[in-house]
Motif scaffolding. Structure first.
Motif: not given
Length: 220
Positions: A25-30
């Motif tokens: 479920l990790y998503k871009s920090i942007s």
């Protein structure tokens, strides 16, 4: 004074954020913080405010399946910032894995209870130039050979509470005391769930370093 170590998780050459260590479920920090997800540009951005002595990097691809997809990006960071020490978790399973970035003097490997298996050679050679992470998830310390963490001698020992990553719930005192009371050989670093109000507790426990991201970004 508590020392913050910026926490960087990298997946497919993108800095990502997540909750409770759920790597799928990790998503871009942007998307969450509106920051550049490129490793070099992100480091340049936070260094404008403060030149951190240490940076923590978790190479999620390497931890998951030993992929080298992030190797080049991490090498560029090690080369560009020679006065910053990078402590890197790349899912090392055996002793020879510690040499992955050995060409860089500002690299310190992380061995973790979740991934590392080759303890006999570690103890035989009395090797200590690494950081060890005691990884806890769902009230269990991860790893088939997790009991060996009690005998580890290293530069520092990370008390990693995966359940609280990105949760802002605060640290879990019971877990910290359990690890500290089981291993008297090392300095300790806290990771997972840290919030500003935890500083007083950590001072009482004589813990001077914490791996975190939210507080680092809050100070930008």
């Amino acid at each position: 004074m508590l020392n913050y170590i910026p926490a960087i998780d990298i997946k497919n050459n993108v800095i990502v954020t997540g909750i409770k260590g759920n790597r799928s479920l990790y998503k871009s920090i942007s998307k969450k913080y509106k920051l550049n997800h490129d490793l070099i540009k992100f480091l340049e951005h936070i260094f404008k405010k403060k030149r951190y002595k240490h940076i923590y990097i978790a190479d999620l691809n390497a931890i998951h399946n030993q992929s080298k997809v992030n190797f080049s990006s991490i090498c560029k960071a090690l080369k560009k910032f020679p006065n910053t020490t990078f402590i890197i978790d790349s899912g090392s399973k055996k002793f020879s894995d510690l040499r992955k970035y050995a060409m860089y003097k500002n690299y310190i490997p992380i061995l973790s209870s979740e991934s590392y298996q080759n303890y006999s050679i570690l103890f035989k050679r009395k090797y200590t130039r690494f950081v060890f992470s005691v990884d806890k998830k769902k009230n269990i310390i991860l790893g088939k050979k997790r009991k060996y963490y009690k005998n580890i001698r290293c530069l520092s020992l990370i008390m990693m509470n995966i359940d609280r990553i990105g949760s802002n719930k605060g640290i879990e005192i019971e877990y910290l005391n359990k690890v500290k009371n089981s291993n008297n050989y090392n300095n300790f670093i806290v990771a997972g769930g840290f919030i500003k109000s935890d500083e007083t507790v950590l001072k009482k426990l004589n813990i001077g370093e914490v791996i975190c991201l939210s507080e680092v970004l809050r100070n930008l």
